[in-house]
Design a protein around this motif. Structure first.
Motif, PDB file in Angstrom:
ATOM      1  N   SER A  79       0.890  -1.157  -0.106  1.00  0.00           N
ATOM      2  CA  SER A  79       0.095  -0.031   0.168  1.00  0.00           C
ATOM      3  C   SER A  79       0.826   1.147  -0.178  1.00  0.00           C
ATOM      4  CB  SER A  79      -0.853  -0.035   1.168  1.00  0.00           C
ATOM      5  OG  SER A  79      -1.839  -1.166   1.216  1.00  0.00           O
ATOM      6  N   VAL A  80       2.018   1.047   0.814  1.00  0.00           N
ATOM      7  CA  VAL A  80       2.981   2.342   0.908  1.00  0.00           C
ATOM      8  C   VAL A  80       3.499   2.492  -0.521  1.00  0.00           C
ATOM      9  CG1 VAL A  80       5.021   3.304   1.845  1.00  0.00           C
ATOM     10  CG2 VAL A  80       3.155   1.869   3.203  1.00  0.00           C
ATOM     11  N   VAL A 137       1.135   4.219  -2.882  1.00  0.00           N
ATOM     12  CA  VAL A 137       0.830   5.620  -2.595  1.00  0.00           C
ATOM     13  C   VAL A 137       2.243   6.676  -2.972  1.00  0.00           C
ATOM     14  CG1 VAL A 137       0.777   7.284  -0.596  1.00  0.00           C
ATOM     15  CG2 VAL A 137      -1.009   5.318  -0.666  1.00  0.00           C
ATOM     16  N   PRO A 184      -6.273  -0.938   0.993  1.00  0.00           N
ATOM     17  CA  PRO A 184      -5.294  -1.819   1.673  1.00  0.00           C
ATOM     18  C   PRO A 184      -5.917  -2.973   2.337  1.00  0.00           C
ATOM     19  CG  PRO A 184      -5.252   0.669   2.585  1.00  0.00           C
ATOM     20  CD  PRO A 184      -6.320   0.443   1.456  1.00  0.00           C
ATOM     21  N   GLY A 237       5.598   2.727   9.153  1.00  0.00           N
ATOM     22  CA  GLY A 237       4.561   2.119   8.985  1.00  0.00           C
ATOM     23  C   GLY A 237       4.411   0.910   9.980  1.00  0.00           C
ATOM     24  N   TRP A 286      -4.168   2.738  10.122  1.00  0.00           N
ATOM     25  CA  TRP A 286      -3.364   2.306   8.972  1.00  0.00           C
ATOM     26  C   TRP A 286      -4.123   3.307   7.828  1.00  0.00           C
ATOM     27  CZ3 TRP A 286       1.151   1.470   7.406  1.00  0.00           C
ATOM     28  CH2 TRP A 286       1.493   0.793   6.249  1.00  0.00           C
ATOM     29  N   LEU A 327      -1.808   6.193   5.898  1.00  0.00           N
ATOM     30  CA  LEU A 327      -1.664   6.128   4.347  1.00  0.00           C
ATOM     31  C   LEU A 327      -2.234   7.406   3.667  1.00  0.00           C
ATOM     32  CD1 LEU A 327      -2.430   2.344   3.543  1.00  0.00           C
ATOM     33  CD2 LEU A 327      -0.007   3.491   3.220  1.00  0.00           C
ATOM     34  N   ARG A 338       0.027  10.205   4.119  1.00  0.00           N
ATOM     35  CA  ARG A 338       1.597  10.061   3.477  1.00  0.00           C
ATOM     36  C   ARG A 338       1.204  10.556   2.024  1.00  0.00           C
ATOM     37  NH1 ARG A 338       6.170   7.306   4.556  1.00  0.00           N
ATOM     38  NH2 ARG A 338       7.052   6.353   2.391  1.00  0.00           N
TER      39      ARG A 338
END
Length: 396
Positions: free
Chosen positions: A279-280, A283, A300, A319, A337, A341, A344
């Motif tokens: 997921s990071v 993004v 996510p 994270g 979470w 995200l 971020r």
């Protein structure tokens, strides 16, 4: 998950020897599909990933279930399915829309009783639900084309995967409607758009997007190579759909896909049920390609492990403390979470939202929708000397 009349979950064959159910012997042949759907004295031969079968597959059991009427996403995709027998499974097109039928009348519960036939219900009858052309074509391929039999036989996960994919299509439509209000051609056909689907798996989402937006380009990437029965993943079936095999952490793989963005067009990153640092990664792609990526839609899944896997976290460890932070703050770890995200994402707050879809089957039914308002932003301005995103804000 609801149960069908035979005691089986939607999308699954019931246990026992009687799962070789039969259709009417009047079903026609379907030339040109490469399949054998002619009737025999013992039933209909249907395309199966291991050849031909007279058993119902997961898709037939799903289409016969009430979920195709009750679930909004399945209702859109299947036109209400075959529940009640109004949309035949083997008519060649899976299209039997009758505009003369009153959608407020429950025709499925009459059983010869005239009074019951006039009973009103809040759910429309299956045959009263018009199907969009792309939905009709998707169902036709899954039902009748042997190249798509791997999807038709997917088992108990089929219902969830179809719902998730239609939900992504809906999120894309919402995003395009907000971001390109004056581009009717783009909203209808996806002209000039590259959809980049991370961890695409069987590419069910990619197939739907390729049909829904026929002038777009769809690129999926997954670390697992297609298996021999996944014939629908072969190049050439759709001119606008390609699946790459590779690691989404491989910068060269990412670049090779995003570089296919049409000249003067834009790229939209998609990721459904991305685990942990995936997921990071999704993004952060906006920051890495600010001149190309106009938006990202990320759903996510599980949180990152509390033990830092330095291979993927690039030494930052960002994270991995989410669960600990949530425990201290006494809040839901997954909700935290999502929020981290969202924060971020390297765009202003008004251009990133968290959307929850109650019609999704999974409990992880939230999306982070991110819009890049200025594609010409310099990527160098988004990172500090340590490589950290400057617009990233930690939640205390």
């Amino acid at each position: 998950m609801s149960m069908n009349a035979n005691g089986a979950e939607d999308g699954m064959a019931p246990a026992g020897p009687n799962n070789d159910r039969q259709e009417s012997s009047s079903a026609p042949d379907h030339p040109g599909t490469g399949t054998n759907t002619t009737c025999t004295s013992t039933g209909i031969s249907r395309p199966h990933r291991h050849g031909k079968s007279k058993h119902y597959r997961a898709v037939e059991y799903l289409l016969r279930s009430p979920s195709c009427v009750e679930n909004r996403h399945l209702r859109r995709l299947t036109g209400g399915g075959t529940h009640g027998g109004y949309r035949p499974l083997f008519d060649g097109t899976f299209s039997n829309y009758d505009p003369t039928i009153d959608p407020t009348v429950d025709h499925t519960s009459s059983h010869g009783n005239d009074d019951a036939a006039t009973k009103h219900t809040s759910s429309p009858t299956p045959s009263s639900i018009a199907m969009e052309p792309w939905c009709e074509e998707f169902m036709r391929l899954v039902l009748y084309d042997e190249r798509f039999s791997n999807i038709a036989c997917k088992g108990q996960k089929l219902k969830k995967d179809l719902v998730d994919s239609v939900a992504i299509v809906e999120r894309v439509e919402e995003l395009l409607a907000k971001q390109y209000t004056s581009r009717v051609d783009l909203l209808e056909t996806g002209d000039g758009i590259l959809f980049f689907d991370l961890c695409s798996g069987k590419s069910i989402t990619g197939l739907m997007l390729a049909l829904r937006f026929p002038k777009s380009q769809v690129r999926g990437v997954d670390i697992r190579p297609p298996n021999p029965t996944e014939l629908h993943l072969k190049d050439g079936i759709f001119d606008n759909l390609t699946r790459l095999t590779g690691d989404v952490y491989d910068d060269d793989i990412i670049a090779s896909a995003i570089d296919q963005t049409p000249k003067g067009g834009t790229c939209i990153v998609l990721g459904t049920h991305l685990c942990g640092y995936l997921s990071v990664r999704a993004v952060d792609l906006i920051a890495e390609y600010p001149d190309v990526i106009s938006a990202a839609i990320v759903a996510p899944c599980c949180l990152m492990r509390q033990k830092k896997p330095s291979k993927y976290s690039k030494g930052t460890g960002w994270g991995h403390d989410t669960t600990k932070m949530a425990r201290i703050a006494k809040i839901d770890p997954f909700a935290l979470w999502l929020q981290r995200l969202r924060d971020r994402a390297p765009v202003p707050d008004e251009d990133k939202t968290i959307v929850t879809d109650q019609d999704m089957i999974s409990t992880k039914n939230s999306f982070i929708a991110i819009r890049n308002p200025d594609l010409r932003r310099s990527s160098a301005a988004l990172f500090d000397e340590k490589g950290e995103l400057m617009l990233c804000r930690e939640i205390a």
